[in-house]
Design a protein around this motif. Structure first.
Motif, PDB file in Angstrom:
ATOM      1  N   ILE A   1       0.834  -1.194   0.000  1.00 39.45           N
ATOM      2  CA  ILE A   1       0.000   0.000   0.000  1.00 39.45           C
ATOM      3  C   ILE A   1       0.871   1.248   0.000  1.00 39.45           C
ATOM      4  CG2 ILE A   1      -1.886  -1.191   1.168  1.00 39.45           C
ATOM      5  CD1 ILE A   1      -1.099   0.303   3.750  1.00 39.45           C
ATOM      6  N   GLY A   2       0.364   2.290  -0.611  1.00 35.24           N
ATOM      7  CA  GLY A   2       1.073   3.555  -0.637  1.00 35.24           C
ATOM      8  C   GLY A   2       0.310   4.561  -1.469  1.00 35.24           C
ATOM      9  N   ASP A   3       0.843   5.767  -1.553  1.00 33.82           N
ATOM     10  CA  ASP A   3       0.253   6.833  -2.344  1.00 33.82           C
ATOM     11  C   ASP A   3       1.360   7.772  -2.820  1.00 33.82           C
ATOM     12  OD1 ASP A   3      -1.487   8.692  -3.507  1.00 33.82           O
ATOM     13  OD2 ASP A   3      -1.743   9.785  -1.609  1.00 33.82           O
ATOM     14  N   PRO A   4       1.855   7.593  -4.069  1.00 32.35           N
ATOM     15  CA  PRO A   4       1.373   6.708  -5.135  1.00 32.35           C
ATOM     16  C   PRO A   4       1.892   5.290  -4.934  1.00 32.35           C
ATOM     17  CG  PRO A   4       3.253   7.965  -5.894  1.00 32.35           C
ATOM     18  CD  PRO A   4       2.963   8.465  -4.520  1.00 32.35           C
ATOM     19  N   ILE A   5       1.462   4.372  -5.807  1.00 31.82           N
ATOM     20  CA  ILE A   5       1.880   2.980  -5.644  1.00 31.82           C
ATOM     21  C   ILE A   5       2.274   2.317  -6.957  1.00 31.82           C
ATOM     22  CG2 ILE A   5      -0.435   1.957  -5.947  1.00 31.82           C
ATOM     23  CD1 ILE A   5       2.354   0.995  -3.367  1.00 31.82           C
ATOM     24  N   ALA A   6       1.983   2.954  -8.092  1.00 29.29           N
ATOM     25  CA  ALA A   6       2.236   2.314  -9.393  1.00 29.29           C
ATOM     26  C   ALA A   6       3.705   1.976  -9.605  1.00 29.29           C
ATOM     27  CB  ALA A   6       1.740   3.211 -10.529  1.00 29.29           C
TER      28      ALA A   6
ATOM     29  N   THR B   1      -4.147   8.321   2.779  1.00 33.13           N
ATOM     30  CA  THR B   1      -3.975   8.355   4.236  1.00 33.13           C
ATOM     31  C   THR B   1      -5.318   8.290   4.947  1.00 33.13           C
ATOM     32  OG1 THR B   1      -1.928   9.620   4.022  1.00 33.13           O
ATOM     33  CG2 THR B   1      -3.029   9.683   6.160  1.00 33.13           C
ATOM     34  N   GLU B   2      -6.296   9.035   4.446  1.00 28.97           N
ATOM     35  CA  GLU B   2      -7.606   9.070   5.115  1.00 28.97           C
ATOM     36  C   GLU B   2      -8.375   7.757   4.961  1.00 28.97           C
ATOM     37  OE1 GLU B   2      -7.957  11.554   1.243  1.00 28.97           O
ATOM     38  OE2 GLU B   2      -6.479  11.169   2.824  1.00 28.97           O
TER      39      GLU B   2
ATOM     40  N   PRO C   1       3.271   7.385   1.768  1.00 36.14           N
ATOM     41  CA  PRO C   1       3.708   8.099   2.982  1.00 36.14           C
ATOM     42  C   PRO C   1       3.166   7.499   4.275  1.00 36.14           C
ATOM     43  CG  PRO C   1       1.741   9.142   2.097  1.00 36.14           C
ATOM     44  CD  PRO C   1       1.993   7.917   1.244  1.00 36.14           C
ATOM     45  N   HIS C   2       2.952   6.170   4.307  1.00 31.11           N
ATOM     46  CA  HIS C   2       2.169   5.568   5.388  1.00 31.11           C
ATOM     47  C   HIS C   2       2.973   4.862   6.477  1.00 31.11           C
ATOM     48  CE1 HIS C   2      -1.113   6.587   2.856  1.00 31.11           C
ATOM     49  NE2 HIS C   2      -1.092   5.515   2.079  1.00 31.11           N
ATOM     50  N   LYS C   3       4.299   4.880   6.403  1.00 32.87           N
ATOM     51  CA  LYS C   3       5.089   4.036   7.300  1.00 32.87           C
ATOM     52  C   LYS C   3       4.930   4.410   8.782  1.00 32.87           C
ATOM     53  CE  LYS C   3       8.646   2.508   4.051  1.00 32.87           C
ATOM     54  NZ  LYS C   3      10.099   2.324   3.832  1.00 32.87           N
ATOM     55  N   GLN C   4       4.597   5.633   9.064  1.00 35.17           N
ATOM     56  CA  GLN C   4       4.331   6.048  10.443  1.00 35.17           C
ATOM     57  C   GLN C   4       2.838   6.073  10.733  1.00 35.17           C
ATOM     58  OE1 GLN C   4       6.738   9.685  10.179  1.00 35.17           O
ATOM     59  NE2 GLN C   4       8.097   8.831  11.729  1.00 35.17           N
ATOM     60  N   ALA C   5       2.048   6.462   9.737  1.00 35.04           N
ATOM     61  CA  ALA C   5       0.603   6.607   9.941  1.00 35.04           C
ATOM     62  C   ALA C   5      -0.084   5.293  10.276  1.00 35.04           C
ATOM     63  CB  ALA C   5      -0.037   7.226   8.687  1.00 35.04           C
ATOM     64  N   VAL C   6       0.478   4.159   9.822  1.00 36.94           N
ATOM     65  CA  VAL C   6      -0.173   2.871  10.106  1.00 36.94           C
ATOM     66  C   VAL C   6       0.034   2.414  11.547  1.00 36.94           C
ATOM     67  CG1 VAL C   6       0.043   2.120   7.712  1.00 36.94           C
ATOM     68  CG2 VAL C   6       1.797   1.451   9.359  1.00 36.94           C
TER      69      VAL C   6
END
Length: 282
Positions: free
Chosen positions: A9-14, A42-43, A66-71
């Motif tokens: 998972i990510g943003d972007p991910i392609a 993220t949301e 950008p999710h490595k901390q948000a998760v």
């Protein structure tokens, strides 16, 4: 039988190469399973994990920017290495709970292990102060390295990786790469010196790391974690000086291998690494 799968998972991910890597290993092992990209904002992290918790075929996910901390607040358990690093790149579904891990450090240190086995004096010179640098600093200090940092913002480097560098005199600006510590390092049969580029410098679209070939003098192993291109200007300059080099695919494949075993219950077939590398660089 339900087909087990994992995703990234990510943003972007392609741009993620993870499906290619994990798909290659699943095929070589004959495992009936899958690995997919999933674009998650993220949301939408809460709803993503709620949906996955209810899916018994899901084995977990890799997490990219950008999710490595948000998760982290959304998980039930965090491993000690992920706690130290302050980031999660692998989530494993186990016993109705979600466990957060960080395999970046394991993947980074893997190609260095044969080189440090007989070295009692271990020194690393780390360029960059972002999330990758934190994982790398953690792995290096866990393996007995003394770290020096080179960053455009030494104050930021102190905040991000300073806990791994108790001697604050080893926090340098980028200008110190010129005629500085690297040019003056000493060698010895019991010593290893490793220069690590953990910054985006040298990546496609970025300027190269500003370091002259003459400043790579000495007994250095040069390790650049950039994967696009794999053969960066830094690695090319180091080879021209006769230095040993390690490219970013080593870390990419190593961190993926640690995650694969957590997802699918067996180690990937690393004897096919050369073939995998060829596919990743096509």
């Amino acid at each position: 039988m339900t087909r087990p799968y994992a995703d990234v998972i990510g943003d972007p991910i392609a741009q993620s190469k993870s499906p290619l890597i994990h798909g290659f290993w699943l095929d070589r092992l004959g495992i009936i399973g899958g690995y997919e990209r999933c674009h998650v904002l993220t949301e939408a992290l809460d709803s993503y994990f709620a949906d996955r918790r209810a899916d018994h075929a899901w084995r977990g996910c890799n997490v990219t920017m950008p999710h490595k901390q948000a998760v982290m607040p959304l998980l039930d358990r965090i491993s000690p290495e992920a706690e130290r690093i302050g980031a999660v790149n692998t989530v494993v579904a186990r016993d109705s709970a979600l466990e957060g891990h960080n395999t970046d450090g394991v993947g980074f240190i893997e190609p260095l292990l044969p080189l440090i086995a007989d070295k009692t004096r271990r020194f690393a010179y780390l360029v960059g102060s972002g999330g990758a640098a934190r994982a790398i600093a953690d792995a290096l200090t866990e393996h007995g390295f003394t770290l020096s940092s080179f960053s455009r913002d030494p104050a930021k480097a102190d905040r991000e990786i300073g806990r791994y560098i108790p001697d604050k005199g080893l926090l340098f600006g980028m200008e110190a790469l010129h005629g500085g510590p690297l040019a003056r390092i000493s060698g010895g049969a019991d010593r290893i010196n490793v220069l690590v580029n953990a910054s985006p410098l040298g990546m496609a679209g970025f300027a190269p790391l500003d370091i002259a070939a003459d400043d790579l003098a000495g007994d250095l192993v040069v390790y650049d974690i950039v994967t696009h291109p794999v053969d960066t200007p830094l690695l090319s300059a180091a080879r021209a000086q006769g230095l040993r080099t390690i490219d970013g695919l080593a870390m990419l494949i190593g961190q993926a291998a640690a995650a694969f075993e957590k997802f699918f219950g067996q180690p990937p077939p690393r004897e096919h690494d050369a073939e995998l590398r060829a596919i990743l660089t096509t």
